[in-house]
Motif scaffolding. Structure first.
Motif, short mmCIF file in Angstrom:
data_model
loop_
_atom_site.label_atom_id
_atom_site.label_comp_id
_atom_site.label_asym_id
_atom_site.label_seq_id
_atom_site.Cartn_x
_atom_site.Cartn_y
_atom_site.Cartn_z
N GLU A 365 -11.93 -22.49 4.68
CA GLU A 365 -12.83 -21.54 4.04
C GLU A 365 -13.72 -22.14 2.95
O GLU A 365 -14.94 -21.88 2.94
CB GLU A 365 -12.02 -20.37 3.46
CG GLU A 365 -12.88 -19.22 2.98
CD GLU A 365 -12.08 -18.06 2.43
OE1 GLU A 365 -12.67 -17.04 2.04
OE2 GLU A 365 -10.83 -18.17 2.37
N PRO A 366 -13.20 -22.95 2.02
CA PRO A 366 -14.11 -23.53 1.02
C PRO A 366 -15.20 -24.41 1.64
O PRO A 366 -16.36 -24.35 1.23
CB PRO A 366 -13.17 -24.34 0.11
CG PRO A 366 -11.83 -23.68 0.28
CD PRO A 366 -11.79 -23.26 1.71
N GLU A 368 -16.37 -24.13 4.63
CA GLU A 368 -17.27 -23.24 5.35
C GLU A 368 -18.28 -22.57 4.42
O GLU A 368 -19.42 -22.30 4.81
CB GLU A 368 -16.46 -22.20 6.12
CG GLU A 368 -15.69 -22.80 7.30
CD GLU A 368 -14.67 -21.85 7.87
OE1 GLU A 368 -14.50 -20.73 7.30
OE2 GLU A 368 -14.01 -22.21 8.88
N LEU A 369 -17.88 -22.30 3.17
CA LEU A 369 -18.82 -21.74 2.20
C LEU A 369 -19.92 -22.75 1.89
O LEU A 369 -21.11 -22.40 1.87
CB LEU A 369 -18.08 -21.35 0.92
CG LEU A 369 -18.97 -20.91 -0.25
CD1 LEU A 369 -19.76 -19.65 0.11
CD2 LEU A 369 -18.14 -20.70 -1.51
N CYS A 373 -23.99 -22.27 2.85
CA CYS A 373 -25.07 -22.37 1.87
C CYS A 373 -26.07 -23.45 2.27
O CYS A 373 -27.28 -23.30 2.04
CB CYS A 373 -24.49 -22.65 0.48
SG CYS A 373 -23.57 -21.26 -0.23
N LEU A 442 -24.39 -20.68 -4.07
CA LEU A 442 -22.96 -20.95 -3.93
C LEU A 442 -22.15 -20.06 -4.89
O LEU A 442 -21.13 -19.48 -4.49
CB LEU A 442 -22.68 -22.43 -4.21
CG LEU A 442 -21.21 -22.84 -4.08
CD1 LEU A 442 -20.82 -22.98 -2.62
CD2 LEU A 442 -20.96 -24.16 -4.81
N ARG A 445 -22.09 -16.49 -3.77
CA ARG A 445 -21.35 -16.24 -2.53
C ARG A 445 -19.84 -16.45 -2.66
O ARG A 445 -19.14 -16.39 -1.65
CB ARG A 445 -21.89 -17.13 -1.42
CG ARG A 445 -23.33 -16.84 -1.05
CD ARG A 445 -23.43 -15.54 -0.25
NE ARG A 445 -24.83 -15.17 0.00
CZ ARG A 445 -25.55 -15.66 0.98
NH1 ARG A 445 -25.06 -16.55 1.80
NH2 ARG A 445 -26.81 -15.25 1.11
N LEU A 446 -19.36 -16.76 -3.86
CA LEU A 446 -17.92 -16.97 -4.00
C LEU A 446 -17.18 -15.72 -3.57
O LEU A 446 -17.53 -14.60 -3.95
CB LEU A 446 -17.57 -17.31 -5.46
CG LEU A 446 -18.10 -18.64 -5.99
CD1 LEU A 446 -17.73 -18.80 -7.45
CD2 LEU A 446 -17.57 -19.81 -5.17
N PRO A 447 -16.13 -15.89 -2.76
CA PRO A 447 -15.41 -14.71 -2.26
C PRO A 447 -14.62 -14.01 -3.36
O PRO A 447 -14.18 -14.65 -4.32
CB PRO A 447 -14.48 -15.29 -1.20
CG PRO A 447 -14.27 -16.71 -1.62
CD PRO A 447 -15.57 -17.15 -2.24
#
Length: 448
Positions: A365-366, A368-369, A373, A442, A445-447
Motif C-alpha cells: 500500500e505505501p 502504491e500510494l 501520485c 502525496l 492522499r494519505l489514507p
C-alpha cells in the motif's frame, strides 16, 4: 507556489552548506544562516509544526495529523558536496542564477538536484497546505539531515528520537530515484524509478608495505608494483551477476514500452523476466556499466597513495576501493572475494567503513500510494521499483520502518543526472514546481 519555491531554492543554494568529514572544516555559520533562511521562507511551517533539533544542524518537524497510527516521514538533506575549483561551471555554483537550459528556464547551482530541491519542494508543499487549512490524515514528519554527504550521524539521531517516541513510520520517503529520461536503452518513456532498497556503501584500503629506499636503486616487487597487480586482479575478477527481484520487476514493467521493432524479441523476454532471470542478467551486463551495476556488487579504485617524493621508493602504498554491496551480498563476502582475487598474502585488506545493503521494502500500500501520485503528476512516466546504487540517510530508517522508499519527484535528463556531484547542476523551474505539487498531492492522499 511557483514564485515561492523558486525563490526559496535560490536562497538555500546561495548559502554554501558544504559538509566535510573533518568537523573542523565545516562552516557552521553557513548552516546557521540556512536554518534562519528556512524559517524566513516558510514561516507557517515553523510556527505550526513541532521542531526538534538533531545533531548539529539537523531538523525534525512533526505536523500533527488527525491520527498518529500511520505516520509518514518525508526526508531531505541540507548539506552539499564541495565544489571542484577547476570544474568548468557555466554559472556561479553558489549563485542560484536563473538561465536557460535544455530543459527550459532553470535554477543553476550546487544542491539544485542534490538535495536542496527536495528541501524547498517539501517545505513549499507543507506551507501551501497550511495556508489552505489542511490537516493531514496522519502525522507527517519532516527529517532534514545536515551531514548526509559525509555519512554523518544526524539521521541516526532522528531515528533515535522517533524510536524513543514510539513512532513506527508507515512510509519513509527520501531522495533517490527520479523521473528519469533516457534511463533504459530504447525506452522513450521516462521512468519514475522508486528505490525499494539501496546498495551498501563500503570503503576498503589495499595496503602494500616494504623497506622503501632511494629511487636510484629500485628492487623488484616493491609495494607499488604489488599494489598495482592487486588492483588489476580486482578489476579482472568482477563479482557474480544476478538480477535481484526489484530489477526483474522493473524489466517486467518496461516490456510494453520497448520500441515496436524490438517488441517481438524483447517484449516476451522482459515480460517473463522473473522466469528468465539468467537471460535478463546477461543482457543487463552486456548493456554497459550502468545497467551492469544493477546486477552485481561493484568495486571502483578511487584513491592512490605512495611515496611522498618522486625520487623515493614508497615504503607503504595504499589504494582506496569504493564498494557498492549488492542486495544478497555481505561485506564479509566482499572481503573474501577480494582475498581470492588478489591471491597475495603481502597485500593487507582493511575495511575502513562497512555498510551492508538495505532490506528490500515491499511493494504494497505505501508503495502504491507513491506510484499513484507519480501517475497523476507525471502521466507519461513508467513507475517502477529499482535498486538504488548510491547511499542515502534513509538507510538508517529501515531500523524502524519496513516501508522505506527513495524517490525525488523531479524530471531529470541524463545530462542532469551526470551533473550531480559534478558541475553545471541545475533544475528546470517547471520541474521544481511539479515536484512541490507532487509532495502536496502525496500528503493530501494519505489514507485515513
Amino acid at each position: 507556489m511557483t514564485d515561492r519555491v523558486v525563490s526559496a531554492l535560490q536562497a538555500l543554494v546561495r548559502i554554501p552548506t558544504v559538509s566535510h568529514r573533518d568537523p573542523a572544516r565545516v562552516d557552521t555559520a553557513a548552516f546557521d544562516r540556512l536554518l534562519d533562511e528556512l524559517a524566513a521562507q516558510f514561516p507557517l511551517l515553523h510556527e505550526r509544526l513541532e521542531l526538534t533539533r538533531v545533531g548539529s544542524h539537523g531538523l525534525l518537524f512533526r505536523w500533527p495529523g488527525a491520527s498518529d497510527l500511520r505516520p509518514v516521514v518525508l526526508m531531505a538533506h541540507l548539506d552539499v558536496v564541495p565544489i571542484d575549483p577547476e570544474a568548468p561551471w557555466v554559472h556561479d555554483p553558489f549563485g542560484a542564477e536563473v538561465h536557460d537550459s535544455d530543459e527550459g528556464p532553470a535554477v543553476w547551482g550546487r544542491g539544485t538536484l542534490d538535495d536542496k530541491n527536495c528541501v524547498a519542494a517539501i517545505c513549499d508543499a507543507v506551507e501551501t497546505l497550511l495556508e489552505a487549512g489542511h490537516v493531514p490524515t496522519q502525522d507527517v514528519w519532516l527529517s532534514f539531515g545536515c551531514d548526509e554527504e559525509v555519512s554523518g550521524t544526524s539521521a541516526l539521531a532522528a531515528v533515535d528520537v522517533l524510536r524513543e517516541r514510539g513512532v513506527t513510520p508507515w512510509l519513509v520517503l527520501d531522495e533517490g530515484g527520479a523521473i528519469a529520461d533516457g534511463a533504459f536503452p530504447g525506452v522513450k518513456a521516462p521512468l519514475g524509478v522508486v528505490g525499494v532498497t539501496e546498495k551498501g556503501t563500503t570503503s576498503i584500503e589495499l595496503v602494500a608495505e616494504g623497506r622503501g629506499g632511494h629511487a636510484s636503486t629500485p628492487a623488484r616487487n616493491g609495494p607499488t608494483a604489488r599494489l598495482a597487480r592487486a588492483i588489476l586482479a580486482v578489476e579482472k575478477a568482477p563479482f557474480p551477476a544476478s538480477a535481484p527481484a526489484p530489477t526483474l520487476e522493473m524489466m517486467r514493467r518496461l516490456a510494453p514500452h520497448v520500441p515496436l521493432a524490438l517488441r517481438p524479441v524483447l517484449g516476451p523476454l522482459l515480460g517473463r523476466a522473473d522466469r528468465l532471470a539468467p537471460v535478463v542478467t546477461r543482457a543487463l551486463v552486456a548493456a554497459g556499466p550502468e545497467a551492469a551495476a544493477t546486477t552485481r556488487t561493484t568495486v571502483a579504485t578511487t584513491t592512490l597513495r605512495g611515496s611522498p617524493a618522486i625520487n623515493a621508493i614508497a615504503s607503504t602504498a595504499r589504494a582506496g576501493l569504493n564498494v557498492r554491496v549488492m542486495v544478497g551480498d555481505t561485506v564479509a563476502g566482499v572481503v573474501e572475494h577480494l582475498r581470492r582475487a588478489i591471491d597475495d598474502d603481502s597485500i593487507r585488506i582493511d575495511v575502513v567503513e562497512a555498510g551492508e545493503p538495505s532490506p528490500v521494502s515491499p511493494m504494497d500500500e505505501p508503495f502504491e500510494l507513491v506510484e499513484a501520485c507519480i501517475g497523476e503528476v507525471f502521466p507519461d512516466a513508467v513507475a517502477t521499483p529499482y535498486v538504488m546504487m548510491a547511499a542515502t540517510d534513509s538507510r538508517h530508517f529501515t531500523a524502524i520502518s519496513e516501508h522505506v522508499y527513495r524517490f525525488a519527484p523531479f524530471r531529470m535528463s541524463k545530462a542532469q543526472r551526470q551533473a550531480i556531484h559534478s558541475y553545471d547542476e541545475h533544475i528546470a523551474i517547471a520541474d521544481l514546481v511539479d515536484g512541490a505539487r507532487w509532495y502536496a498531492l502525496l500528503i493530501e492522499r494519505l489514507p485515513a
